[in-house]
Design a protein around this motif. Sequence first.
Motif, PDB file in Angstrom:
ATOM      1  N   VAL A 164      25.492  24.194  -7.358  1.00 44.65           N
ATOM      2  CA  VAL A 164      25.700  25.290  -6.582  1.00 44.65           C
ATOM      3  C   VAL A 164      24.297  25.765  -6.212  1.00 44.65           C
ATOM      4  O   VAL A 164      24.057  26.331  -4.928  1.00 44.65           O
ATOM      5  CB  VAL A 164      26.477  26.500  -7.124  1.00 44.65           C
ATOM      6  N   SER A 165      23.291  26.052  -7.173  1.00 49.82           N
ATOM      7  CA  SER A 165      21.929  26.289  -6.728  1.00 49.82           C
ATOM      8  C   SER A 165      21.465  25.515  -5.551  1.00 49.82           C
ATOM      9  O   SER A 165      20.713  26.002  -4.756  1.00 49.82           O
ATOM     10  CB  SER A 165      20.991  26.359  -7.911  1.00 49.82           C
ATOM     11  N   LEU A 166      21.431  24.203  -5.895  1.00 46.91           N
ATOM     12  CA  LEU A 166      21.006  23.173  -4.959  1.00 46.91           C
ATOM     13  C   LEU A 166      21.568  23.189  -3.725  1.00 46.91           C
ATOM     14  O   LEU A 166      21.189  23.127  -2.456  1.00 46.91           O
ATOM     15  CB  LEU A 166      21.064  21.733  -5.497  1.00 46.91           C
ATOM     16  N   LEU A 167      23.010  23.473  -3.513  1.00 50.55           N
ATOM     17  CA  LEU A 167      23.773  23.650  -2.287  1.00 50.55           C
ATOM     18  C   LEU A 167      23.203  24.922  -1.557  1.00 50.55           C
ATOM     19  O   LEU A 167      22.867  24.873  -0.636  1.00 50.55           O
ATOM     20  CB  LEU A 167      25.268  23.719  -2.733  1.00 50.55           C
ATOM     21  N   GLY A 168      23.018  25.974  -2.446  1.00 48.76           N
ATOM     22  CA  GLY A 168      22.622  27.025  -1.829  1.00 48.76           C
ATOM     23  C   GLY A 168      21.177  26.988  -0.902  1.00 48.76           C
ATOM     24  O   GLY A 168      20.866  27.326   0.182  1.00 48.76           O
ATOM     25  N   LEU A 169      20.382  26.290  -1.601  1.00 45.62           N
ATOM     26  CA  LEU A 169      18.960  25.935  -1.227  1.00 45.62           C
ATOM     27  C   LEU A 169      18.955  25.128   0.018  1.00 45.62           C
ATOM     28  O   LEU A 169      18.292  25.055   1.015  1.00 45.62           O
ATOM     29  CB  LEU A 169      17.986  25.670  -2.245  1.00 45.62           C
ATOM     30  N   ALA A 170      20.097  24.014  -0.121  1.00 43.77           N
ATOM     31  CA  ALA A 170      20.273  23.141   1.079  1.00 43.77           C
ATOM     32  C   ALA A 170      20.784  23.761   2.353  1.00 43.77           C
ATOM     33  O   ALA A 170      20.297  23.521   3.593  1.00 43.77           O
ATOM     34  CB  ALA A 170      21.211  21.900   0.656  1.00 43.77           C
ATOM     35  N   VAL A 171      21.538  24.625   1.963  1.00 51.12           N
ATOM     36  CA  VAL A 171      22.141  25.506   3.146  1.00 51.12           C
ATOM     37  C   VAL A 171      20.920  26.440   4.001  1.00 51.12           C
ATOM     38  O   VAL A 171      20.986  26.460   5.189  1.00 51.12           O
ATOM     39  CB  VAL A 171      23.358  26.526   3.021  1.00 51.12           C
ATOM     40  N   TRP A 172      20.196  26.959   2.775  1.00 56.26           N
ATOM     41  CA  TRP A 172      18.996  27.700   3.452  1.00 56.26           C
ATOM     42  C   TRP A 172      18.140  26.757   4.443  1.00 56.26           C
ATOM     43  O   TRP A 172      17.855  27.393   5.510  1.00 56.26           O
ATOM     44  CB  TRP A 172      18.379  28.407   2.366  1.00 56.26           C
ATOM     45  N   SER A 173      17.620  25.833   3.749  1.00 53.16           N
ATOM     46  CA  SER A 173      16.899  24.730   4.390  1.00 53.16           C
ATOM     47  C   SER A 173      17.507  24.339   5.977  1.00 53.16           C
ATOM     48  O   SER A 173      16.948  24.465   7.011  1.00 53.16           O
ATOM     49  CB  SER A 173      16.614  23.600   3.758  1.00 53.16           C
ATOM     50  N   ALA A 174      18.658  24.123   5.711  1.00 51.11           N
ATOM     51  CA  ALA A 174      19.334  23.465   7.023  1.00 51.11           C
ATOM     52  C   ALA A 174      19.447  24.745   8.321  1.00 51.11           C
ATOM     53  O   ALA A 174      19.230  24.247   9.252  1.00 51.11           O
ATOM     54  CB  ALA A 174      20.822  23.114   6.929  1.00 51.11           C
ATOM     55  N   MET A 175      19.820  25.862   7.692  1.00 50.35           N
ATOM     56  CA  MET A 175      19.985  26.928   8.809  1.00 50.35           C
ATOM     57  C   MET A 175      18.618  27.251   9.279  1.00 50.35           C
ATOM     58  O   MET A 175      18.497  27.609  10.518  1.00 50.35           O
ATOM     59  CB  MET A 175      20.600  28.279   8.272  1.00 50.35           C
ATOM     60  N   HIS A 176      17.598  27.091   8.308  1.00 48.38           N
ATOM     61  CA  HIS A 176      16.281  27.627   9.028  1.00 48.38           C
ATOM     62  C   HIS A 176      15.751  26.516  10.056  1.00 48.38           C
ATOM     63  O   HIS A 176      15.400  26.695  11.112  1.00 48.38           O
ATOM     64  CB  HIS A 176      15.174  27.674   7.803  1.00 48.38           C
ATOM     65  N   LEU A 177      15.973  24.999   9.742  1.00 46.81           N
ATOM     66  CA  LEU A 177      15.704  23.962  10.468  1.00 46.81           C
ATOM     67  C   LEU A 177      16.281  24.034  11.533  1.00 46.81           C
ATOM     68  O   LEU A 177      15.880  23.609  12.914  1.00 46.81           O
ATOM     69  CB  LEU A 177      15.820  22.839   9.756  1.00 46.81           C
ATOM     70  N   SER A 178      17.748  24.284  11.872  1.00 46.74           N
ATOM     71  CA  SER A 178      18.493  24.535  13.114  1.00 46.74           C
ATOM     72  C   SER A 178      18.227  25.699  13.962  1.00 46.74           C
ATOM     73  O   SER A 178      18.749  25.961  15.050  1.00 46.74           O
ATOM     74  CB  SER A 178      19.879  24.573  12.473  1.00 46.74           C
ATOM     75  N   GLY A 179      17.423  26.698  13.191  1.00 53.07           N
ATOM     76  CA  GLY A 179      17.159  27.812  14.306  1.00 53.07           C
ATOM     77  C   GLY A 179      18.139  28.952  14.073  1.00 53.07           C
ATOM     78  O   GLY A 179      18.113  29.582  14.879  1.00 53.07           O
ATOM     79  N   ALA A 180      18.961  29.163  13.022  1.00 51.62           N
ATOM     80  CA  ALA A 180      19.884  30.027  12.832  1.00 51.62           C
ATOM     81  C   ALA A 180      19.229  31.241  12.883  1.00 51.62           C
ATOM     82  O   ALA A 180      17.858  31.649  12.391  1.00 51.62           O
ATOM     83  CB  ALA A 180      20.939  29.639  11.646  1.00 51.62           C
ATOM     84  N   PRO A 181      19.948  32.488  13.232  1.00 50.49           N
ATOM     85  CA  PRO A 181      19.378  33.839  13.176  1.00 50.49           C
ATOM     86  C   PRO A 181      18.770  34.337  11.637  1.00 50.49           C
ATOM     87  O   PRO A 181      19.921  33.839  10.778  1.00 50.49           O
ATOM     88  CB  PRO A 181      20.426  34.654  13.961  1.00 50.49           C
ATOM     89  N   ASP A 182      18.196  34.867  11.584  1.00 49.07           N
ATOM     90  CA  ASP A 182      17.668  35.522  10.207  1.00 49.07           C
ATOM     91  C   ASP A 182      18.800  36.069   9.534  1.00 49.07           C
ATOM     92  O   ASP A 182      18.888  36.155   8.440  1.00 49.07           O
ATOM     93  CB  ASP A 182      16.294  36.211  10.297  1.00 49.07           C
TER      94      ASP A 182
END
Length: 399
Positions: A164-182
């Motif tokens: 779950v920790s890795l999943l959270g960091l993966a989601v964080w990375s993906a959202m940053h790379l996709s330009g999601a709002p802060d």
Amino acid sequence: MIKGFDGIRALAVIVVFFNHWTVFGRSYHTGDYGVWTFFVLSGFLIIRALHKDRMRVEKGASAKSAILEFYGRRALRIFPVYYATLLALTLVSLVHPLPNWDFPSALAHYTYTTNIYIGEIKGAFIGWFSHFWSLAVEQQFYLFAAPLFLLVPSRLSVVICGAVSLLGLAVWSAMHLSGAPDIAIYTNSLIGFGMITMGGLAALLLSSAPGQGSRSWLAAGVLAAITLLPPLVFAAAGRGVDLGWIKLLAVPLAAVLLAEIFLNQQSVLVKILEWTPLRYLGVISYGFYIFHNMIPRTILHVASEKSGIDIPIQFDAPFGFAVAVVLAHFSWILLERPLLSLKKTYATRTDPRRRRRCGRTERPHETERNKVFVCTAQKSFTRARRLHSLIPGVGELCR
């Protein structure tokens, strides 16, 4: 009771207060660190408790009862002051409109989906009630954490936390790379779950009792390895290291800090954190967190105009802090503490030590001598009743 953790709660709620009440806090986003610390601390304590309950289940306790009792304990701790506050706000809104309080936002608060409303629907914080988003994330986590950790073998608890920790960091990375709002990233449930399980991972990698062992280095190593995921993802995508990742390092650092406190209960740091005023603020921190952002900032300004006394604006934050402490104190005394006493009802139901012996329930605090005496008395009474059914009149001797 783990010494020092109430002090950590106090420090976390103080930096959140700074974020909402001071220019310094808003400039440096101190509230982020406070909220993330709360996530990590919740994970450390809750997942550790669920892991212990699962081991009891593996020794014969009921998993269904353990799940229901977990929800019952959480409800007694969290719901009363939260829903009492929401009810009060609802009643006030019927008489006088409140800013950022309408049906959609109220529905989000009542259903613990404030983070989704802020991050995905509104796309902006909602004034006095913005801080409810973190409470929503924690409740969502509790909803799935209880069955997950109590039904899956305890040997897999560490694996679940790591995943779950890795999943959270993966989601964080993906959202940053996709330009999601802060704001969508900041309030995302899965990212919050990852932070919570980092705290749980730190707890599970340590020894079972406070003050025992010296394995904080193991927790530090595992958490550091997990947190390396974002820069690796950014490098693979041809992007430089995001500054947000550097800020995110506060999460594993908080987990390691909790591990050090847990393992070194006699340290100077723990003694500082156990300072009575700081510890008490930690005790009432839940109420403080709920109330602190809803205190009108204009109270002193209005009082200054009415009285003709010039009150400097620098007094706003100390005044707001004092009011929040008073409200939290009375919430603790009148509502939270009395209801928390009911948690004892759930405290030992899943404990395998509580078995039926001699037709009664054994309680852990009883001495062997008392148990022998009571069991002998009950056996004698049972024999007398049987004899009475055979020979009328003998039962009078046992009254």
